[in-house]
Scaffold this motif. Structure first.
Motif, PDB file in Angstrom:
ATOM      1  N   VAL A  44       0.859  -1.194   0.000  1.00 21.31           N
ATOM      2  CA  VAL A  44       0.000   0.000   0.000  1.00 21.31           C
ATOM      3  C   VAL A  44       0.889   1.237   0.000  1.00 21.31           C
ATOM      4  O   VAL A  44       1.838   1.344   0.767  1.00 21.31           O
ATOM      5  N   GLU A  45       0.582   2.144  -0.888  1.00 29.33           N
ATOM      6  CA  GLU A  45       1.368   3.374  -1.070  1.00 29.33           C
ATOM      7  C   GLU A  45       0.405   4.566  -0.996  1.00 29.33           C
ATOM      8  O   GLU A  45      -0.591   4.596  -1.692  1.00 29.33           O
ATOM      9  N   ARG A  46       0.739   5.536  -0.169  1.00 29.67           N
ATOM     10  CA  ARG A  46      -0.184   6.656   0.067  1.00 29.67           C
ATOM     11  C   ARG A  46      -0.406   7.529  -1.165  1.00 29.67           C
ATOM     12  O   ARG A  46      -1.467   8.120  -1.331  1.00 29.67           O
ATOM     13  N   ARG A  47       0.612   7.638  -2.006  1.00 28.95           N
ATOM     14  CA  ARG A  47       0.450   8.444  -3.222  1.00 28.95           C
ATOM     15  C   ARG A  47       0.792   7.588  -4.437  1.00 28.95           C
ATOM     16  O   ARG A  47       0.115   6.625  -4.727  1.00 28.95           O
ATOM     17  N   ALA A  53      11.508   9.418  -0.747  1.00 30.94           N
ATOM     18  CA  ALA A  53      12.922   9.675  -1.033  1.00 30.94           C
ATOM     19  C   ALA A  53      13.373   9.021  -2.337  1.00 30.94           C
ATOM     20  O   ALA A  53      14.202   9.573  -3.070  1.00 30.94           O
ATOM     21  N   THR A  54      12.817   7.848  -2.652  1.00 26.41           N
ATOM     22  CA  THR A  54      13.288   7.121  -3.837  1.00 26.41           C
ATOM     23  C   THR A  54      13.174   7.971  -5.094  1.00 26.41           C
ATOM     24  O   THR A  54      14.122   8.049  -5.891  1.00 26.41           O
ATOM     25  N   GLY A  55      12.023   8.616  -5.264  1.00 31.88           N
ATOM     26  CA  GLY A  55      11.809   9.414  -6.465  1.00 31.88           C
ATOM     27  C   GLY A  55      12.724  10.621  -6.554  1.00 31.88           C
ATOM     28  O   GLY A  55      12.905  11.200  -7.624  1.00 31.88           O
ATOM     29  N   GLY A 348      14.749   4.956   9.026  1.00 31.11           N
ATOM     30  CA  GLY A 348      15.967   5.625   9.481  1.00 31.11           C
ATOM     31  C   GLY A 348      17.103   5.477   8.493  1.00 31.11           C
ATOM     32  O   GLY A 348      18.271   5.444   8.861  1.00 31.11           O
ATOM     33  N   ASP A 349      16.756   5.401   7.202  1.00 27.80           N
ATOM     34  CA  ASP A 349      17.788   5.142   6.173  1.00 27.80           C
ATOM     35  C   ASP A 349      18.886   6.209   6.181  1.00 27.80           C
ATOM     36  O   ASP A 349      19.989   5.984   5.688  1.00 27.80           O
ATOM     37  N   SER A 350      18.545   7.380   6.711  1.00 24.53           N
ATOM     38  CA  SER A 350      19.523   8.472   6.866  1.00 24.53           C
ATOM     39  C   SER A 350      20.138   8.906   5.533  1.00 24.53           C
ATOM     40  O   SER A 350      21.294   9.325   5.470  1.00 24.53           O
ATOM     41  N   PHE A 354      19.237   3.933  -1.087  1.00 21.92           N
ATOM     42  CA  PHE A 354      18.801   3.527  -2.426  1.00 21.92           C
ATOM     43  C   PHE A 354      19.700   2.401  -2.916  1.00 21.92           C
ATOM     44  O   PHE A 354      19.237   1.361  -3.375  1.00 21.92           O
ATOM     45  N   LYS A 355      20.987   2.640  -2.791  1.00 19.55           N
ATOM     46  CA  LYS A 355      21.972   1.690  -3.347  1.00 19.55           C
ATOM     47  C   LYS A 355      21.939   0.341  -2.660  1.00 19.55           C
ATOM     48  O   LYS A 355      22.392  -0.638  -3.223  1.00 19.55           O
ATOM     49  N   THR A 356      21.455   0.294  -1.420  1.00 18.03           N
ATOM     50  CA  THR A 356      21.448  -0.963  -0.673  1.00 18.03           C
ATOM     51  C   THR A 356      20.091  -1.663  -0.706  1.00 18.03           C
ATOM     52  O   THR A 356      19.973  -2.795  -0.224  1.00 18.03           O
TER      53      THR A 356
HETATM   54  C1  LIG Z   1      17.784  14.226  -2.203  1.00 17.70           C
HETATM   55  C2  LIG Z   1      18.143  12.805  -1.860  1.00 17.70           C
HETATM   56  C3  LIG Z   1      19.277  12.232  -2.427  1.00 17.70           C
HETATM   57  C4  LIG Z   1      19.626  10.908  -2.103  1.00 17.70           C
HETATM   58  N1  LIG Z   1      20.713  10.343  -2.714  1.00 17.70           N
HETATM   59  C5  LIG Z   1      21.016   9.040  -2.472  1.00 17.70           C
HETATM   60  C6  LIG Z   1      22.075   8.412  -3.154  1.00 17.70           C
HETATM   61  O1  LIG Z   1      22.767   9.039  -3.949  1.00 17.70           O
HETATM   62  N2  LIG Z   1      22.308   7.082  -2.914  1.00 17.70           N
HETATM   63  C7  LIG Z   1      21.562   6.382  -2.027  1.00 17.70           C
HETATM   64  O2  LIG Z   1      21.821   5.186  -1.826  1.00 17.70           O
HETATM   65  N3  LIG Z   1      20.540   6.955  -1.349  1.00 17.70           N
HETATM   66  C8  LIG Z   1      20.243   8.265  -1.568  1.00 17.70           C
HETATM   67  N4  LIG Z   1      19.195   8.847  -0.927  1.00 17.70           N
HETATM   68  C9  LIG Z   1      18.441   8.063   0.028  1.00 17.70           C
HETATM   69  C10 LIG Z   1      17.497   7.106  -0.672  1.00 17.70           C
HETATM   70  O3  LIG Z   1      16.770   7.767  -1.662  1.00 17.70           O
HETATM   71  C11 LIG Z   1      16.580   6.490   0.383  1.00 17.70           C
HETATM   72  O4  LIG Z   1      17.385   5.885   1.381  1.00 17.70           O
HETATM   73  C12 LIG Z   1      15.675   5.433  -0.214  1.00 17.70           C
HETATM   74  O5  LIG Z   1      15.009   5.911  -1.354  1.00 17.70           O
HETATM   75  C13 LIG Z   1      14.675   4.990   0.837  1.00 17.70           C
HETATM   76  O6  LIG Z   1      13.713   4.170   0.223  1.00 17.70           O
HETATM   77  P1  LIG Z   1      12.430   3.747   1.030  1.00 17.70           P
HETATM   78  O7  LIG Z   1      11.645   2.856   0.164  1.00 17.70           O
HETATM   79  O8  LIG Z   1      12.840   3.260   2.387  1.00 17.70           O
HETATM   80  O9  LIG Z   1      11.665   5.110   1.347  1.00 17.70           O
HETATM   81  P2  LIG Z   1      10.833   6.073   0.396  1.00 17.70           P
HETATM   82  O10 LIG Z   1      11.338   6.100  -0.980  1.00 17.70           O
HETATM   83  O11 LIG Z   1      10.715   7.370   1.112  1.00 17.70           O
HETATM   84  O12 LIG Z   1       9.436   5.360   0.308  1.00 17.70           O
HETATM   85  C14 LIG Z   1       8.501   5.398   1.356  1.00 17.70           C
HETATM   86  C15 LIG Z   1       7.129   5.423   0.726  1.00 17.70           C
HETATM   87  O13 LIG Z   1       6.166   5.218   1.745  1.00 17.70           O
HETATM   88  C16 LIG Z   1       5.034   5.975   1.405  1.00 17.70           C
HETATM   89  N5  LIG Z   1       4.238   6.143   2.627  1.00 17.70           N
HETATM   90  C17 LIG Z   1       4.539   6.897   3.685  1.00 17.70           C
HETATM   91  N6  LIG Z   1       3.578   6.774   4.632  1.00 17.70           N
HETATM   92  C18 LIG Z   1       2.669   5.906   4.145  1.00 17.70           C
HETATM   93  C19 LIG Z   1       1.461   5.387   4.642  1.00 17.70           C
HETATM   94  N7  LIG Z   1       0.969   5.739   5.856  1.00 17.70           N
HETATM   95  N8  LIG Z   1       0.748   4.523   3.875  1.00 17.70           N
HETATM   96  C20 LIG Z   1       1.217   4.148   2.647  1.00 17.70           C
HETATM   97  N9  LIG Z   1       2.369   4.643   2.120  1.00 17.70           N
HETATM   98  C21 LIG Z   1       3.089   5.488   2.870  1.00 17.70           C
HETATM   99  C22 LIG Z   1       5.612   7.265   0.854  1.00 17.70           C
HETATM  100  O14 LIG Z   1       4.684   7.964   0.043  1.00 17.70           O
HETATM  101  C23 LIG Z   1       6.809   6.759   0.071  1.00 17.70           C
HETATM  102  O15 LIG Z   1       6.511   6.544  -1.305  1.00 17.70           O
HETATM  103  C24 LIG Z   1      18.823  10.173  -1.198  1.00 17.70           C
HETATM  104  C25 LIG Z   1      17.676  10.746  -0.648  1.00 17.70           C
HETATM  105  C26 LIG Z   1      17.344  12.049  -0.975  1.00 17.70           C
HETATM  106  C27 LIG Z   1      16.082  12.653  -0.383  1.00 17.70           C
END
Ligand SMILES: Cc1cc2nc3c(=O)[nH]c(=O)nc-3n(C[C@H](O)[C@H](O)[C@H](O)COP(=O)(O)OP(=O)(O)OC[C@H]3O[C@@H](n4cnc5c(N)ncnc54)[C@H](O)[C@@H]3O)c2cc1C
Length: 408
Positions: A44-47, A53-55, A348-350, A354-356
């Motif tokens: 389930v994805e809210r949007r 962060a991924t986008g 807490g990906d900090s 993305f790469k991992t």
């Molecule tokens: C500007 C920027 C540059 C970066 N550069 C790098 C890089 O060079 N290399 C690298 O490895 N990492 C990088 N990162 C970090 C990387 O993008 C993130 O660590 C990674 O995308 C995290 O993925 P995720 O799926 O955990 O989170 P997200 O991509 O944030 O996905 C979480 C999703 O959950 C959804 N969501 C939230 N709440 C709810 C809810 N209640 N119900 C349903 N859906 C919900 C959100 O809409 C979102 O789509 C960067 C991040 C940023 C912001």
């Protein structure tokens, strides 16, 4: 599957596993669960996919960390980015192995050497190069403030949205249900374990939830009495078009430069994307402006001109801001939460996961289906480390890394 068909999917009443979050971690985990025979996975994805962060990711793909556990995850993931066709079999991550350089101040030379040695010991293709060698590897950069750097010739950059869409297509082909515009309102427990998820479309009964909601994760954790000290952070990137004096036919290497808290990747169209780890600030992810602000542009230009003197007259072409979740020690939490059986989290990906994410997805799927992660030992990522008073400390941290976050 067409977008119309995707949108027509109804929310099921039950699922074997519900994943909250349609970012790279949630979708990677869904694919790996489906590959292991779990037929009833709902995301389930809210949007929309990639709304977090991924986008917005810079999608630097490299293995250099100041610790071995994250380097292992990155190394395993690099294998997948390289062999996408065999490993994922849908879409393209746009992986471009332009080579990666990790720059540190001279006082951190011994730490860099130790980190590179640790990475070589686990099979990562990396080496220490001198400032002279550096000039040959990347002629465009200034090196008079450096003594050594780490060089990974096979690392590079990816297209974060392309990678995500490919994973999602592969997951759907294996039967995963992905519901967009469907926010999870809460995780339901019963008898002290996970019992379901309530979304905007109603309840889903399940015994297993993976929370991968990025900067929004704490909103679903706090009602369960879980406080990991997470802080959502807004990070900005700025794109510059190279001046006419720079050869547009050669891409420069990817750089992480902790002397200035910055990172650089080549962009298509003779451009460079500048990341500003040190300008990241706490922010409500719902309120955080997706555009960049003037101070970030000024700072990006300054760090670009410092490291790439020939780009001093580059034209600013835009940029964006994105939100990620920072943990108290700046390292991800990847765990089956002991206090809530049936709940796995990756948060807490900090700004660095993305790469991992490809390897994280495998580890979580192994944990859920086989009882433990096999690919990489996730013990260092446990959620209890903060309460136990044992936050993560890097093996050889860089003294000048400061608030690098996304470029650490
Ligand atoms: C500007 C920027 C540059 C970066 N550069 C790098 C890089 O060079 N290399 C690298 O490895 N990492 C990088 N990162 C970090 C990387 O993008 C993130 O660590 C990674 O995308 C995290 O993925 P995720 O799926 O955990 O989170 P997200 O991509 O944030 O996905 C979480 C999703 O959950 C959804 N969501 C939230 N709440 C709810 C809810 N209640 N119900 C349903 N859906 C919900 C959100 O809409 C979102 O789509 C960067 C991040 C940023 C912001």
């Amino acid at each position: 599957m067409s977008e119309r068909a995707v949108m027509a999917v109804q929310q099921p009443k039950t699922a074997e596993v519900v994943i909250i979050g349609g970012g790279i971690v949630g979708i990677s985990t869904a694919l790996q669960l489906a590959k292991r025979g779990v037929r009833d996975v709902v995301v389930v994805e809210r949007r929309q996919l990639g709304a977090g962060a991924t986008g917005k990711s810079g999608a630097l793909i490299r293995c250099h960390y100041a610790n071995v556990p994250e380097a292992r995850l990155a190394h395993e993931s690099l294998r997948i980015f390289r062999a996408w066709g065999d490993e994922v079999g849908a879409g393209s991550p746009g992986f471009d192995p332009v080579g990666f350089l990790r720059l540190v101040a001279p006082r951190d030379e011994a730490r860099l050497r130790a980190n590179v040695a640790a990475q070589q010991a686990i099979g990562i293709e990396t080496s220490v190069v001198t400032a002279d060698e550096l000039r040959a590897i990347e002629p465009l950069i200034r090196t008079d403030d450096l003594t050594v750097a780490a060089f990974e010739p096979g690392s590079g950059v990816a297209d974060p949205n392309g990678a995500l869409y490919g994973l999602a297509e592969a997951a759907r082909k294996l039967g995963v249900t992905i519901l967009t515009d469907t926010p999870a309102a809460r995780i339901v427990t019963g008898g002290d374990r996970v019992a379901g998820v309530v979304t905007s479309a109603g309840p889903i009964s399940t015994g297993t939830v993976v929370l991968a909601a990025g900067a929004w994760s704490d909103r679903l954790l706090r009602p369960l009495g879980l406080d990991f000290g997470l802080v959502p952070v807004r990070s900005q990137v700025v794109i510059f078009r190279w001046p006419a004096t720079v050869d547009p036919s050669r891409k420069h290497r990817v750089l992480v430069d902790s002397t200035r808290g910055s990172w650089f990747r080549p962009e298509d169209g003779a451009g460079t994307l500048v990341g500003l780890g040190s300008a990241a600030r706490p922010a409500d992810p719902d309120e955080a402006d997706e555009t960049i602000d003037a101070p970030a542009i000024t700072r990006a230009r300054a760090v670009l001109a410092h490291r790439f003197p020939g780009f001093a007259a580059a034209t600013m072409r835009g940029g964006w801001a994105g939100a990620y979740m920072r943990s108290p020690d700046g390292h991800p939490i990847i765990d089956q939460v002991p206090a809530v059986p049936g709940l796995w989290v990756m948060t807490g990906d900090s700004g660095t996961s993305f790469k991992t994410a490809p390897a994280i997805g495998i580890c979580l799927a192994e944990w859920i289906t086989e009882g433990a992660p096999e690919l990489v030992d996730l013990t260092p990522f446990r959620s209890t480390r903060f309460l136990d008073g044992q936050p993560w400390v890097d093996d050889n941290p860089y003294t000048d890394a400061g608030d690098l976050s996304a470029s650490r």
